[in-house]
Design a protein around this motif. Structure first.
Motif, PDB file in Angstrom:
ATOM      1  N   HIS A 106      14.332  44.365  10.740  1.00  0.00           N
ATOM      2  CA  HIS A 106      15.291  45.139  11.536  1.00  0.00           C
ATOM      3  C   HIS A 106      16.708  44.606  11.329  1.00  0.00           C
ATOM      4  CE1 HIS A 106      17.235  46.635  15.269  1.00  0.00           C
ATOM      5  NE2 HIS A 106      16.425  47.679  15.074  1.00  0.00           N
ATOM      6  N   THR A 120      10.504  49.862  15.892  1.00  0.00           N
ATOM      7  CA  THR A 120      11.903  50.065  15.503  1.00  0.00           C
ATOM      8  C   THR A 120      12.717  50.607  16.673  1.00  0.00           C
ATOM      9  OG1 THR A 120      11.310  50.399  13.192  1.00  0.00           O
ATOM     10  CG2 THR A 120      13.442  51.271  13.910  1.00  0.00           C
ATOM     11  N   ASP A 149      15.803  48.730  18.530  1.00  0.00           N
ATOM     12  CA  ASP A 149      17.112  49.381  18.662  1.00  0.00           C
ATOM     13  C   ASP A 149      17.609  49.292  20.101  1.00  0.00           C
ATOM     14  OD1 ASP A 149      17.116  50.089  15.968  1.00  0.00           O
ATOM     15  OD2 ASP A 149      16.502  52.182  16.346  1.00  0.00           O
TER      16      ASP A 149
END
Length: 190
Positions: free
Chosen positions: A32, A170, A174
């Protein structure tokens, strides 16, 4: 701001699969790219059941295991808890670890990756989110369930997530990245 993220393995049971799933979360977090990642295994701390005489808000820890756990938790700006579901609840070891401290958790975001049977540990995730809120952690709603987890572990013991799990992690990362900065500002104002 580089966000220090602790991925906490929430089971200490012999034969547990938490480390396998946490290894996947660790790799996904490194890919990431917005976090300084540390994989933290509760089993390494050997935390007995609430064995400090003073209330955790006092931070008058007498035992080395509590002092080490406090330093680990305090070092992070955010967390991802990897928790099994035992009897519709997170593990007792994880509940104890959260309750062993107080101020170290303040104003930090947390995500949860849960694993279990058909529910993917979502019931444990909901209970853990409530507990985290009680110790002033902002538990984001973007939890990642891993249903029927044995299907995703190969014969050589490697966990391989499907596309939905990868997308979920993900999205969770975020959100953690978005919350970490504003909450750091609040912490620095104290």
């Amino acid at each position: 701001m580089i966000v220090k993220l602790n991925i906490i393995i929430g089971s200490t049971r012999p034969g547990r699969v938490g480390p396998k799933i946490a290894k996947w979360v660790d790799q996904a977090t490194r890919e990431h790219g917005k976090f300084d990642v540390e994989l933290v295994d509760l089993a390494d701390f050997n935390l007995p059941l609430l064995d400090e005489a003073a209330h955790p808000r006092m931070q008058k820890y007498e035992h080395d295991h509590t002092k080490m756990w406090s330093a680990s938790v305090a070092s992070a700006d955010a967390y991802v808890f990897v928790t099994p579901e035992y009897d519709y609840f997170p593990s007792a070891a994880l509940i104890n670890a959260v309750q062993a401290l107080s101020l170290e958790w303040n104003y930090k975001p947390a995500g949860i990756v849960s694993y279990g049977g058909i529910s993917g540990g979502l019931r444990a995730s909901q209970v853990l989110r409530q507990l985290l809120g009680n110790v002033n952690v902002h538990a984001i709603p973007q939890a990642v369930p891993v249903p029927m987890f044995p299907k995703f572990i190969s014969e050589d013991g490697v966990f391989t997530a499907n596309d939905e799990m990868n997308a979920g992690v993900t999205g969770m990362l975020d959100e953690l990245s978005k919350w970490a900065g504003p909450l750091a500002t609040i912490r620095s104002a104290d």
